[in-house]
Design an enzyme around this catalytic site. Structure first.
Site, PDB file in Angstrom:
ATOM      1  N   HIS A  57      -0.234 -23.415   4.092  1.00 33.40           N
ATOM      2  CA  HIS A  57       0.250 -24.509   5.169  1.00 33.40           C
ATOM      3  C   HIS A  57      -0.340 -24.741   6.266  1.00 33.40           C
ATOM      4  CE1 HIS A  57       4.022 -25.015   2.739  1.00 33.40           C
ATOM      5  NE2 HIS A  57       4.083 -23.841   2.688  1.00 33.40           N
ATOM      6  N   ASN A 131      10.221 -27.846   1.332  1.00 36.74           N
ATOM      7  CA  ASN A 131       9.029 -28.362   0.735  1.00 36.74           C
ATOM      8  C   ASN A 131       9.496 -29.799   0.099  1.00 36.74           C
ATOM      9  OD1 ASN A 131       6.966 -26.477   0.772  1.00 36.74           O
ATOM     10  ND2 ASN A 131       7.737 -25.220  -0.798  1.00 36.74           N
ATOM     11  N   TYR A 341       8.060 -14.530   7.031  1.00 34.99           N
ATOM     12  CA  TYR A 341       7.758 -15.608   7.889  1.00 34.99           C
ATOM     13  C   TYR A 341       7.701 -14.992   9.501  1.00 34.99           C
ATOM     14  CZ  TYR A 341       7.839 -19.445   5.031  1.00 34.99           C
ATOM     15  OH  TYR A 341       7.355 -20.441   3.805  1.00 34.99           O
TER      16      TYR A 341
END
Ligand code: NDP
Length: 498
Positions: A57, A131, A341
């Site tokens: 990303h 997404n 994350y």
């Protein structure tokens, strides 16, 4: 209006600058001297302007906006305060992205798109790291790094490699659903405004009676779905690699604010035990006929970032950010993302990433986490830095404790391929496409699978397409110049000999 006083440029330390055009040199021809603090400050800062780009990303665009709750029905399922009144507005920030390419790569590449949302609620941030597709290529997080390596560059040639991709996909049949979406028209969306966003993972909601419901979030574009055909997307990669950034920025700048209808599929906790599909399998959707969409609200993007680096590049989303009235699910991929994350953000932005203006909550917050590299806020000032304390520091409130939930089972490396139905849902998707869209799907696959991929890999992958729908396998085989009947017969012989 009083005339704004002219600003004098300064160094980072605030010293007014007398000359920002000429370096400090010995004579007009040089050399420069070490005492040119201005030159060395500028050069040193410039050398450090780039932070590590996201491994995935990396190329993205962002915008501010708000979410408005439009349907009170959701309060039956959750106590989350952003839903507690129709018309209630919650500020949001979104970051769209491609996935596999580097920061300078083209926006129109065939790739899933990130759809990461941050809701600044009155009880903390809720992040939906979604997404534009409802499923993913894999369902066990142990395979994540392997999969992403296939989307990156070949270790020797430093080129993208269709062979790596199809090798992995053909050996990972659970990828077929996402592969089918990726090579359909939706694999090359026309910018970010004309695509849907999905939580993909199953999350949970908890209501005032402490009942739990599993949910999947859907954000459906109000601009209508619009995609590029392969040839158009390919041409734009060369002529306008920043197409999606331009499209989003200009639309918002001229007041054409993009909107999404936000809905949720709801599965009562007990049903998850007996539903015929594993509701925590990220390679599968919940069919709408079983779990229809319930509208919850509307998302609008209406303000461009003032500074791309500060707001978009430094934005950090994390699925562990849920608010009271929400929770997670046993989805293995989600569980791993809960850890990975924040871990990635600590590496990329530093341990205080969550205090950056775009990431910090917009409600009051009081933690005992202190110090760390680049502590740029007040670090809690003189307030007490431990708990419990007798100096009036913030304390817990048991009413916010997580809902207890029972877990059972044997700790083992359970085979995630025990469920071998890789084919029903991709087949359903193939069958719902109109004939021209099916043909484009097939052509898009052929242009990639036919691009130097060894025939043994093509043959293995053809069997997956065929099992999803014979017409799917036949079409791709024809495009590759192979005979599907002999591929299937050969595979049968091989498995009989095993
Ligand atoms: P439905 O007929 O109720 O739903 C079909 C769904 O397919 C719609 O959400 C539609 O999105 C979406 N769709 C249409 N074309 C494409 C495409 N090229 N790529 C991805 N999605 C597309 O049937 P089911 O719920 O039984 O689902 C059938 C299949 O549709 C699934 O196997 C799955 O592949 C796909 N799908 C299902 C979703 C779900 O949550 N149930 C979500 C998205 C896709 P739209 O309404 O925006 O046109």
């Amino acid at each position: 209006m009083p005339e704004e006083k002219k600003k004098i440029m300064t160094t980072d330390a605030g010293r007014p600058v007398g000359d920002n055009q000429n370096s400090l040199t010995v004579g007009p021809r040089g050399p420069v001297v070490f005492e040119d603090f201005l030159l060395f400050e500028k050069m040193a800062h410039f050398n450090r302007e780039r932070i590590p780009e996201r491994v995935v990303h990396a190329k993205g665009s962002g915008a501010h906006g708000h979410f408005v709750c439009t349907n009170a029905e959701i309060t039956k399922y959750t106590t989350a305060k952003l839903f507690n009144a129709v018309g209630k507005k919650t500020p949001t920030f979104i970051r769209f992205s491609t996935v596999g390419g580097e920061k300078g790569s083209a926006d129109t590449a065939r790739d899933p798109r990130g759809f990461a949302l941050k809701f600044y609620t009155e009880e903390g941030n809720w992040d939906m790291t979604g997404n534009n597709t409802p499923v993913f290529f894999i369902r066990d997080p142990l395979k994540f790094g392997d999969f992403i390596h296939t989307q990156k560059r070949d270790p020797q040639t430093n080129l993208k490699s269709p062979t790596m991709m199809w090798d992995f996909w053909s050996l990972s049949p659970e990828s077929l659903h996402q592969v089918t979406i990726l090579f359909s028209d939706r694999g090359t969306p026309d910018g970010y405004r004309h695509m849907n966003g999905y939580s993909s993972h199953t999350f949970s909601l908890i209501n005032a009676k402490n009942e739990l419901f599993y949910v999947k979030w859907h954000c459906k574009t109000k601009q209508g779905i619009k995609n590029f055909f392969r040839e158009q997307a390919g041409a734009l990669e060369g002529t306008d690699p920043d197409y999606s950034q331009r499209d989003l920025f200009h639309a918002i700048a001229k007041g054409d604010f993009p909107k999404w209808r936000v809905s949720v599929q709801i599965m009562p906790e007990k049903e998850a035990e007996t539903y015929h599909i594993n509701p925590f399998d990220l390679t599968k959707v919940w069919p709408h006929k079983d779990y229809p969409l319930h509208e919850v609200g509307e998302l609008e993007l209406n303000r461009n970032p003032e500074n791309y680096f500060a707001e978009v590049e430094q934005a950090a989303f994390e699925p562990r950010n849920v608010v009271p009235g929400m929770g997670f699910s046993p989805d293995k991929m989600l569980q791993a993302r809960l850890i990975s994350y924040p871990d990635a953000h600590r590496y990329r932005l530093g341990v205080n990433y969550d205090s950056l203006p775009v990431n910090k909550p917009q409600c009051p917050y009081h933690t005992y986490n202190k110090d760390g590299a680049m502590r740029f806020d007040g670090n809690g000032g003189s307030a007490v830095s431990y708990e419990p304390n007798s100096f009036g520091g913030p304390t817990q409130d048991r009413s916010y404790v997580e809902r207890p939930h029972a877990l059972s089972g044997t700790v083992a490396r359970h085979d995630h391929r025990l469920d071998s139905d890789y084919y029903t849902q991709p087949g359903n998707l193939f069958r719902l496409m109109p004939a021209d869209a099916r043909q484009r799907l097939i052509d898009n696959i052929v242009s990639s699978l036919g691009n130097g991929v060894p025939q043994r890999i093509q043959e293995l992958q053809l069997q997956h397409f065929y099992k999803a729908d014979p017409a799917y396998g036949k079409g791709v085989a024809k495009g590759l110049g192979l005979n599907i009947e002999s591929v299937i017969a050969k595979a049968k012989q091989a498995s009989a000999a095993d």
